[in-house]
Every structure is written in structure tokens, then in C-alpha cells.
Design a protein around this motif. Structure first.
Motif, short mmCIF file in Angstrom:
data_model
loop_
_atom_site.label_atom_id
_atom_site.label_comp_id
_atom_site.label_asym_id
_atom_site.label_seq_id
_atom_site.Cartn_x
_atom_site.Cartn_y
_atom_site.Cartn_z
N GLY A 157 0.81 -1.21 0.00
CA GLY A 157 0.00 0.00 0.00
C GLY A 157 0.85 1.26 0.00
N ARG A 158 1.91 1.26 0.78
CA ARG A 158 2.78 2.44 0.84
C ARG A 158 3.51 2.67 -0.47
N VAL A 159 3.90 1.59 -1.14
CA VAL A 159 4.53 1.75 -2.45
C VAL A 159 3.54 2.34 -3.45
N LEU A 160 2.34 1.80 -3.49
CA LEU A 160 1.34 2.29 -4.45
C LEU A 160 0.96 3.73 -4.16
N TYR A 163 3.72 6.63 -5.28
CA TYR A 163 3.89 7.04 -6.67
C TYR A 163 2.60 7.63 -7.27
N LEU A 164 1.62 7.89 -6.41
CA LEU A 164 0.45 8.65 -6.84
C LEU A 164 0.76 10.14 -6.75
N GLU A 182 7.70 9.91 1.00
CA GLU A 182 8.91 10.48 0.40
C GLU A 182 10.09 9.55 0.62
N ALA A 183 10.16 8.93 1.79
CA ALA A 183 11.24 7.97 2.06
C ALA A 183 11.14 6.76 1.14
N VAL A 184 9.91 6.33 0.83
CA VAL A 184 9.72 5.22 -0.10
C VAL A 184 10.24 5.59 -1.48
N ARG A 185 9.91 6.79 -1.94
CA ARG A 185 10.38 7.23 -3.26
C ARG A 185 11.90 7.34 -3.30
N GLN A 186 12.49 7.83 -2.22
CA GLN A 186 13.94 8.00 -2.18
C GLN A 186 14.67 6.66 -2.15
N SER A 187 14.16 5.72 -1.37
CA SER A 187 14.84 4.43 -1.22
C SER A 187 14.45 3.43 -2.29
N GLY A 188 13.24 3.61 -2.87
CA GLY A 188 12.76 2.67 -3.87
C GLY A 188 12.16 1.41 -3.28
N HIS A 189 11.89 1.41 -1.98
CA HIS A 189 11.22 0.26 -1.37
C HIS A 189 10.47 0.71 -0.12
N SER A 190 9.63 -0.18 0.38
CA SER A 190 8.83 0.12 1.56
C SER A 190 8.83 -1.06 2.51
N VAL A 205 8.52 -3.35 -3.39
CA VAL A 205 9.14 -2.42 -4.34
C VAL A 205 8.13 -2.12 -5.44
N PRO A 206 8.28 -0.99 -6.13
CA PRO A 206 7.37 -0.69 -7.24
C PRO A 206 7.71 -1.49 -8.49
#
Length: 252
Positions: A157-160, A163-164, A182-190, A205-206
Motif C-alpha cells: 500500500g505504501r509503495v502504491l 507514486y500517486l 517520500e522515504a519510499v520514493r527516495q529508497s525505492g522500497h517500503s 518495491v514498485p
């Protein structure tokens, strides 16, 4: 003028097998295709400007799509696709054999890590599992294809959400600190919060589609005593890249 909007009217133009396509239908479907490429709901004026077509003509086609159940108008006067598009996309995925093509990738990921691998997409306001592989011979986390997960607390859920568009993410999960996304976008994972399912943790991961947007979330989930995200992230990223290759029609 955009592709698909220079078609002849009914009864004109080249035929296919002796039967001419309906020009008005093609133009309406071209509008549907354009809406499918937008990232959020749009105004009538925006569609008119982007497509170079008068508002009255665009609105008539929108009314047609709304009557058919493909488009809806929000309380703010914006237009967006309904979930009918998602259902048809899911059917197209199955008919194209994409479900079967993703299965070996999840099987390899599960075999490499020894944990359950899941692929989830955003359906309405919740992540929904569309493919899942369980490891053999270990304590399992019972979640089935079609099951939904917590939006704000689950790793998928946090990954999805991450990127919205930020405003949409805030509306869908107002309780979630934007800094987490923002941390998810920076690291590329959740990493999951650990609060949605007692004793269970996950990393995700996305999976990006051909248009660069996040199309799905790929996750590994395990009981907390086996939770080992440091060893999961690279296998997850490798599998996500293989899934992206499939979506783009490249060898996985």
C-alpha cells in the motif's frame, strides 16, 4: 491534431474486409484512450486544449462514455475513468496470458528467498493481490489472490501510494505521514508498519509500466521471526525489473 481524431465519418474512408469502421465511435474511443494516459481527473477545458477539439464536441463524447459506464464526473467537475476500465484491463491481462507469464518470476523470487511473494495493484482504495506464490515447507502467511491489504500500513500500500500524485495520496490515506512516502520514493522500497497483521512483516518495491508509472507493487512477506529485509530488497528489485520487461514486451 492527436492520432485517432482525423478519422473519416461513417461511410467514408478505407474499409477492412468490406466493412467500414464507425468514425464517430473511433473518435470517442480515442478520447477514452487519452483519458487512460492521464495521471488524474481532468477538466473539460484541459481536454479541449490538449486535443485541439471544441468543448461542445468533447463534452458530447464524454456524455457518451459516461452513459456507457466508462467515465464519471467528480463533484469538482473533473472527468476520470471508472473502475470498468480496470476490470477490462484485468480481463485483457488474463486473455494475453500475462498472469501466467508473471507466475514464474514470482516462483523464482519465492524460491530464492524462501518467503511468500505477492503482486498487488491498487483497486479502489486498497491494494489487491493479483498474483501470489507461497514457499514450500515453511510456516505460511495465509493471504489469497483477490485479498486486499491495508493501504497506509502495508508495504504494498505504501509503495502504491508513494507514486500517486501527492494530493490524491493525502486524500486516500490522510493518517499517513507524507514523509514516509517520500522515504519510499527516495529508497525505492517500503517496509510494512507491523501493525496491520500481528506477527507479520513485509517489504515491497514498485513495478513500473511501459509509461514509467507505478503499475503494481511486488512484495515479500513472512512471520516477524524470519523478517530479513536487507536480504530481500535486491531480489525484489531484480524481479520487479523482470516484470517490467514483460509489460514492455521484452524478454524477462
Amino acid at each position: 491534431m492527436p492520432d485517432g481524431f482525423d478519422m473519416h465519418e461513417e461511410g467514408e474512408g478505407a474499409s477492412e474486409g468490406g466493412v467500414r469502421p464507425l468514425g464517430s465511435a473511433l473518435k470517442t474511443l480515442a478520447l477514452l484512450d487519452h483519458l487512460g494516459r492521464t495521471r488524474s481527473a481532468v477538466r473539460l477545458a484541459t481536454l479541449s486544449r490538449e486535443l485541439g477539439i471544441g468543448r461542445a464536441t468533447i463534452y458530447q463524447r464524454l456524455v457518451t462514455l459516461m452513459a456507457a459506464g466508462w467515465v464519471e464526473q467528480t463533484s469538482e467537475g473533473l472527468f476520470r475513468l471508472t473502475l470498468r476500465a480496470a476490470r477490462v484491463a484485468q480481463a485483457a491481462t488474463e486473455q494475453a496470458g500475462l498472469g501466467a507469464r508473471t507466475l514464474p518470476i514470482l516462483e523464482r523470487l519465492s524460491a530464492e528467498t524462501g518467503e511468500a511473494a505477492s503482486l498487488a495493484v491498487l483497486e479502489g482504495d486498497a491494494p489487491c493481490i493479483v498474483q501470489r506464490v507461497e514457499p514450500q515447507g515453511v510456516l505460511r502467511v495465509e493471504m489469497r489472490v483477490g485479498a486486499t491489504m491495508a493501504l497506509a500500513g502495508s508495504a504494498s500500500g505504501r509503495v502504491l501510494l508513494a507514486y500517486l500524485e501527492p494530493e490524491r495520496a493525502r486524500r486516500m490515506a490522510p493518517e499517513l505521514d507524507p514523509a514516509i512516502l517520500e522515504a519510499v520514493r527516495q529508497s525505492g522500497h517500503s517496509i510494512s508498519s507491523g501493525q496491520t497483521m500481528e506477527g507479520i512483516r513485509a517489504a515491497a518495491v514498485p513495478v513500473f509500466g511501459h509509461d514509467g508509472a507505478c503499475a503494481a507493487a511486488l512484495s515479500l512477506v513472512a512471520p516477524v521471526q524470519r523478517f530479513a529485509p536487507d536480504g530481500w530488497i535486491q531480489p525484489l528489485r531484480d524481479a520487479a525489473e523482470a516484470l517490467r520487461a514483460i509489460m514492455e514486451g521484452r524478454p524477462a
